[in-house]
Design a protein around this motif. Structure first.
Motif, PDB file in Angstrom:
ATOM      1  N   VAL A  96      33.849   0.759  27.287  1.00 54.68           N
ATOM      2  CA  VAL A  96      33.063   0.396  28.517  1.00 54.68           C
ATOM      3  C   VAL A  96      32.267   1.470  28.699  1.00 54.68           C
ATOM      4  O   VAL A  96      32.420   2.864  28.929  1.00 54.68           O
ATOM      5  CB  VAL A  96      34.078   0.168  29.629  1.00 54.68           C
ATOM      6  N   ASP A  97      30.848   0.912  28.839  1.00 55.59           N
ATOM      7  CA  ASP A  97      29.527   1.765  29.475  1.00 55.59           C
ATOM      8  C   ASP A  97      29.398   1.398  30.754  1.00 55.59           C
ATOM      9  O   ASP A  97      28.890   0.191  30.806  1.00 55.59           O
ATOM     10  CB  ASP A  97      28.732   1.847  28.175  1.00 55.59           C
ATOM     11  N   ARG A  98      29.361   2.231  31.588  1.00 52.49           N
ATOM     12  CA  ARG A  98      28.924   1.967  33.114  1.00 52.49           C
ATOM     13  C   ARG A  98      27.823   2.862  33.398  1.00 52.49           C
ATOM     14  O   ARG A  98      28.062   4.016  33.663  1.00 52.49           O
ATOM     15  CB  ARG A  98      30.129   1.783  33.894  1.00 52.49           C
ATOM     16  N   TRP A  99      26.808   2.489  33.959  1.00 47.59           N
ATOM     17  CA  TRP A  99      25.567   3.468  34.419  1.00 47.59           C
ATOM     18  C   TRP A  99      24.772   2.853  35.535  1.00 47.59           C
ATOM     19  O   TRP A  99      24.550   1.647  35.457  1.00 47.59           O
ATOM     20  CB  TRP A  99      24.851   3.924  33.229  1.00 47.59           C
ATOM     21  N   GLU A 100      24.219   3.706  36.540  1.00 40.38           N
ATOM     22  CA  GLU A 100      23.246   3.333  37.392  1.00 40.38           C
ATOM     23  C   GLU A 100      21.945   2.981  36.615  1.00 40.38           C
ATOM     24  O   GLU A 100      21.757   4.271  36.126  1.00 40.38           O
ATOM     25  CB  GLU A 100      23.445   4.225  38.529  1.00 40.38           C
ATOM     26  N   LEU A 101      21.102   2.233  37.006  1.00 42.76           N
ATOM     27  CA  LEU A 101      19.865   2.077  36.629  1.00 42.76           C
ATOM     28  C   LEU A 101      19.100   3.330  36.872  1.00 42.76           C
ATOM     29  O   LEU A 101      19.039   3.670  38.206  1.00 42.76           O
ATOM     30  CB  LEU A 101      19.288   0.812  36.925  1.00 42.76           C
ATOM     31  N   ASP A 102      18.220   3.709  36.066  1.00 43.13           N
ATOM     32  CA  ASP A 102      17.295   4.996  36.427  1.00 43.13           C
ATOM     33  C   ASP A 102      15.912   4.421  36.552  1.00 43.13           C
ATOM     34  O   ASP A 102      15.177   4.047  35.909  1.00 43.13           O
ATOM     35  CB  ASP A 102      17.071   5.651  35.114  1.00 43.13           C
ATOM     36  N   TYR A 103      15.761   4.267  37.921  1.00 42.27           N
ATOM     37  CA  TYR A 103      14.376   3.527  38.461  1.00 42.27           C
ATOM     38  C   TYR A 103      13.081   4.170  37.868  1.00 42.27           C
ATOM     39  O   TYR A 103      12.269   3.545  37.444  1.00 42.27           O
ATOM     40  CB  TYR A 103      14.395   3.723  39.980  1.00 42.27           C
ATOM     41  N   LYS A 104      13.150   5.612  37.935  1.00 42.74           N
ATOM     42  CA  LYS A 104      11.818   6.114  37.526  1.00 42.74           C
ATOM     43  C   LYS A 104      11.769   5.819  36.116  1.00 42.74           C
ATOM     44  O   LYS A 104      10.499   5.422  35.662  1.00 42.74           O
ATOM     45  CB  LYS A 104      12.156   7.710  37.769  1.00 42.74           C
ATOM     46  N   LEU A 105      12.662   6.037  35.059  1.00 43.53           N
ATOM     47  CA  LEU A 105      12.661   5.695  33.881  1.00 43.53           C
ATOM     48  C   LEU A 105      12.011   4.329  33.371  1.00 43.53           C
ATOM     49  O   LEU A 105      10.967   4.263  32.862  1.00 43.53           O
ATOM     50  CB  LEU A 105      13.680   6.059  33.030  1.00 43.53           C
ATOM     51  N   LEU A 106      12.632   3.481  34.248  1.00 42.25           N
ATOM     52  CA  LEU A 106      12.309   1.932  33.775  1.00 42.25           C
ATOM     53  C   LEU A 106      11.245   1.537  34.453  1.00 42.25           C
ATOM     54  O   LEU A 106      10.484   0.785  33.780  1.00 42.25           O
ATOM     55  CB  LEU A 106      13.449   1.059  34.488  1.00 42.25           C
ATOM     56  N   SER A 107      10.785   2.286  35.410  1.00 41.84           N
ATOM     57  CA  SER A 107       9.479   1.613  36.196  1.00 41.84           C
ATOM     58  C   SER A 107       8.172   2.008  35.191  1.00 41.84           C
ATOM     59  O   SER A 107       7.088   1.555  35.441  1.00 41.84           O
ATOM     60  CB  SER A 107       9.169   2.481  37.582  1.00 41.84           C
ATOM     61  N   GLU A 108       8.540   2.908  34.268  1.00 45.21           N
ATOM     62  CA  GLU A 108       7.492   3.176  33.527  1.00 45.21           C
ATOM     63  C   GLU A 108       7.185   2.357  32.414  1.00 45.21           C
ATOM     64  O   GLU A 108       6.128   2.352  31.466  1.00 45.21           O
ATOM     65  CB  GLU A 108       7.622   4.538  32.850  1.00 45.21           C
ATOM     66  N   HIS A 109       8.112   1.265  32.133  1.00 49.55           N
ATOM     67  CA  HIS A 109       8.034   0.572  31.215  1.00 49.55           C
ATOM     68  C   HIS A 109       7.133  -0.622  31.222  1.00 49.55           C
ATOM     69  O   HIS A 109       7.086  -1.151  32.363  1.00 49.55           O
ATOM     70  CB  HIS A 109       9.514  -0.123  30.828  1.00 49.55           C
ATOM     71  N   GLU A 110       6.299  -1.173  30.608  1.00 55.02           N
ATOM     72  CA  GLU A 110       5.530  -2.036  30.666  1.00 55.02           C
ATOM     73  C   GLU A 110       6.104  -3.603  30.989  1.00 55.02           C
ATOM     74  O   GLU A 110       5.283  -4.157  31.776  1.00 55.02           O
ATOM     75  CB  GLU A 110       4.441  -2.378  29.550  1.00 55.02           C
ATOM     76  N   ALA A 111       7.155  -3.818  30.712  1.00 53.81           N
ATOM     77  CA  ALA A 111       7.834  -4.997  31.172  1.00 53.81           C
ATOM     78  C   ALA A 111       8.508  -4.765  32.308  1.00 53.81           C
ATOM     79  O   ALA A 111       9.240  -5.838  32.877  1.00 53.81           O
ATOM     80  CB  ALA A 111       8.678  -5.500  30.042  1.00 53.81           C
ATOM     81  N   PHE A 112       8.376  -3.596  32.963  1.00 56.14           N
ATOM     82  CA  PHE A 112       9.243  -3.573  34.302  1.00 56.14           C
ATOM     83  C   PHE A 112       8.536  -4.326  35.402  1.00 56.14           C
ATOM     84  O   PHE A 112       7.565  -4.523  35.623  1.00 56.14           O
ATOM     85  CB  PHE A 112       9.246  -1.963  34.733  1.00 56.14           C
ATOM     86  N   CYS A 113       9.670  -4.906  36.205  1.00 59.82           N
ATOM     87  CA  CYS A 113       9.056  -5.731  37.462  1.00 59.82           C
ATOM     88  C   CYS A 113      10.503  -5.571  38.187  1.00 59.82           C
ATOM     89  O   CYS A 113      11.437  -6.296  37.958  1.00 59.82           O
ATOM     90  CB  CYS A 113       9.097  -7.222  36.804  1.00 59.82           C
ATOM     91  N   ALA A 114      10.220  -5.254  39.324  1.00 56.01           N
ATOM     92  CA  ALA A 114      11.168  -5.319  40.434  1.00 56.01           C
ATOM     93  C   ALA A 114      10.777  -5.269  41.795  1.00 56.01           C
ATOM     94  O   ALA A 114       9.892  -4.917  42.391  1.00 56.01           O
ATOM     95  CB  ALA A 114      11.965  -3.889  40.259  1.00 56.01           C
ATOM     96  N   SER A 115      11.617  -5.969  42.766  1.00 58.32           N
ATOM     97  CA  SER A 115      11.215  -6.087  44.125  1.00 58.32           C
ATOM     98  C   SER A 115      11.932  -5.109  45.113  1.00 58.32           C
ATOM     99  O   SER A 115      11.763  -5.161  46.197  1.00 58.32           O
ATOM    100  CB  SER A 115      11.741  -7.558  44.773  1.00 58.32           C
ATOM    101  N   ARG A 116      12.616  -4.233  44.416  1.00 65.11           N
ATOM    102  CA  ARG A 116      13.323  -3.045  45.050  1.00 65.11           C
ATOM    103  C   ARG A 116      12.545  -1.643  45.036  1.00 65.11           C
ATOM    104  O   ARG A 116      11.611  -1.642  43.830  1.00 65.11           O
ATOM    105  CB  ARG A 116      14.669  -2.795  44.466  1.00 65.11           C
ATOM    106  N   ALA A 117      12.683  -0.801  45.662  1.00 65.14           N
ATOM    107  CA  ALA A 117      12.131   0.686  45.553  1.00 65.14           C
ATOM    108  C   ALA A 117      13.051   1.495  44.888  1.00 65.14           C
ATOM    109  O   ALA A 117      12.589   2.837  44.658  1.00 65.14           O
ATOM    110  CB  ALA A 117      11.629   0.987  46.882  1.00 65.14           C
TER     111      ALA A 117
END
Lengths: 424, 424
Positions: A53-74
């Protein structure tokens, strides 16, 4: 097929346990940012069944730099993915079972017959927010694997079970799993297709169109220009574009579908006083994107059409409409018509149900678009429950459809990953 | 006419005093419920000039039982009418000069060049909320009477000067004055007509139309029915009705007016999610009511038209639209084309300005509708300032137009009420 007999027996013998597990999952209100409770249930379960099992909290900063990133949260505080890997014995094809664990808000409680997080069972249906979209599907996939284990079968290929967050608001959970390196030879997403097979998934994106008029007193309205009347012209132009975009779509998967890739205007607001000519209207909508089409091409086509409105009505030369892309978007996804995984799934359906499956293109997006576009994983969407339950009050799932789906997924996995040996 | 020479001299000699008085009136922000300050100025002024002054707070309970009652407030605390009566010497016709003292809110302060309650004078214009609508007009009427007094003239007929509240939100001030028993042989309302004469005033009333669709996911929008698309059909039907209602209006007063009695859709809102088919839209609007037409007849015509929508689109048989009458309404008003008071006003204009007045039907309602319908008082609307200033930022009035209007009103009053004697 002796293996499938054992698998079916396992499913039959353990129905009540799995209903109880689904109930516990539904009782955790896993809205955005509140997924920890249900993810603990999933992670513990996977651990106890021998998954790494691999469990991890999403890294907002890292993901937000991805061109496919899209989120309604901050931020993604408290939003953790859970991935369980059941290593195969080797020399087999791997499968990814991807399901989202986040649910949309329950809406107005008064509209629900039962508490939206009760998980109440009545007449073979389990009620609650997320029952259909898509904890029921996740349970079917989990049960499929546990039934294979219960039948004493080990697989050659790896099974990767992903319980992801953030599907409902942009797909960052699956994006994070892709970025973490998870790959497989094929993927199945058990979203509620009512047990139809969706080899193509429609992409979509949201837009706002701002339409401008000219204010005046309502008693001399001829001195102004109504943005509400102009909005109706814009709406018609958008429907013309929809018609033109859909005409060339001739895949058999679209048969019987009057508008395979619709453009929907979902919201309108404008003007601010009954006796003033309205000088501004905004319409919000969703543009469907065909499998194989890029979001950017679709955007450009939409913008170009609205930029030409002045040809039909010169007012738009003076006051051009403005297009804004906002909120959620989903990439389209697809698998080749003759891909062996699709063939395996179809045959398993035929074998378990005794009739041909219905094959369609999905009218909505899933995380499959990300799996296809970013990770190159051929993906099919197939799961229990009906779409028209999702996001509404009194969401429920027919329990029988979960067990039927589980047996079909089990046979598919068995065929795809292959049995390594049967314990005596 | 020697009397008019003296009157004109009085006006010429006292310009600065009256500008200062208007400035003080504009500096009192007399929004609904806050009229006391300016009403004290008016009451004191009338007293000092020999008027019998009647000042009273509106009785909400009493007025609310009247069939013509219409208000956007829940009480009239602090809202007082002021009426001044200058008794004539007898055997003359009486005149009612009615003007409202309430102003609409100033809106966003940043849009104003000066403080909206500064009363700043620049280039012959006095700026501020209410300058045009309609403290400038009230001042012109007051000046007309004071100039007659200043010229040493006593009148045979009574002059009733009404400074009323609540015109902007339903007319309860004038309704209260009618209920208190004030009557006259003719009335003049110095609303900003840009010194055109309005023997007919358009009535109006506000409506909401609720349009229903059928919800569905945007990706399968063909399973639903868009209330936004249906709203466009309703809008067209309303414009058809407007066309039919305006075609028979052939009074010369409507000449050059493309739509004498318009129906305006001012506001729209509906749907709640970009990717859902909207199942509900509400449009708000204002229906113009022609002089001589009853509000109830106009309502019935509107409702009947929308009840027949199913003839053009069968969806409306399944989901009829709903019509709601709400908010403000103004009764239409008029005076006979050959009424002697109208003739007197026209002649006074010609005499003072040296050319024919422009005679039009007003595109908006005034308290004149109440005076005509409830008190049987023939009413003309004529005043300084331009409508398109009213309710907007940077409202101002050309001071010259006030003095010109004052001399025309003075001559009209003199002709109508007649001089009793001239003091030697």
């Amino acid at each position: 097929m002796a293996d499938m007999k054992s698998i079916q027996s396992f499913i039959e013998d353990n129905r009540e346990d799995y209903i109880a597990l689904l109930k516990r999952m539904v009782q955790e209100p896993s809205k955005a940012g509140e997924e920890a409770g249900v993810q603990s249930i999933v992670a513990d379960r996977l651990s106890s069944k021998g998954f790494e099992v691999d469990r991890w909290e999403l890294d907002y900063k890292l993901l937000s730099e991805h061109e496919a990133f899209c989120a309604s949260r901050a931020d993604f505080d408290g939003s953790e993915n859970v991935v369980g890997v059941l290593k195969g014995e080797g020399n087999g094809k791997s499968i990814l079972l991807n399901g989202h664990i986040d649910v949309v808000p329950e809406g107005e409680r008064e509209q629900w017959r039962f508490d939206p997080y009760s998980g109440k069972v009545e007449d073979g249906k389990l009620y609650g927010r997320g029952a259909t979209d898509m904890k029921g599907g996740n349970l079917a996939a989990l049960l499929a694997i546990e039934a294979i284990q219960g039948a004493g079968i080990k697989l050659k290929g790896d099974v990767i079970f992903q319980s992801v967050v953030e599907e409902e608001s942009g797909g960052s959970g699956t994006l994070a799993a892709i970025e973490r390196g998870y790959r497989a030879d094929a993927a199945l997403i058990p979203e509620p297709t009512n047990m139809r097979i969706f080899p193509k998934q429609q992409g979509s994106m949201w837009f706002k169109v701002h339409i401008y008029g000219k204010s005046a007193h309502g008693g001399t309205r001829y001195e102004g220009m109504s943005a509400i009347q102009k909005a109706a012209i814009v709406h018609e132009a958008i429907l013309d574009l929809e018609r033109e975009r859909n005409e060339p779509l001739d895949s058999p998967l679209y048969q019987g579908n009057p508008i395979p890739v619709p453009i929907n205007i979902g919201k309108i607001a404008g003007g601010n006083w009954p006796s003033s000519v309205p000088d501004q209207v905004t319409m919000e909508g969703r543009m469907g994107v065909a499998p194989g089409e890029s979001l950017n091409d679709a955007k450009r086509e939409f913008e170009a059409r609205l930029a030409k409105l002045y040809e039909a009505d010169e007012w738009f030369a003076e006051a051009p409409v403005e297009v804004e892309w906002f909120g959620a978007r989903w990439l389209p996804g697809e698998i080749d018509d003759d891909h062996p995984f699709l063939k395996t799934l179809k045959e398993s359906y035929q074998s378990q149900v005794g009739e041909q499956p219905v094959i369609k293109a999905s009218p909505w997006g899933t995380d499959g678009g990300l799996l296809t576009a970013l990770a190159g994983i051929p993906t099919v969407v197939f799961g229990p429950g009906e779409t028209n339950m999702a996001h509404f009050p009194n969401e429920y799932i027919e329990l029988e459809s979960i067990f039927e789906t589980a047996s079909i997924i089990a046979e598919t996995v068995l065929e795809w990953c292959e049995a390594a040996s049967v314990e005596e």
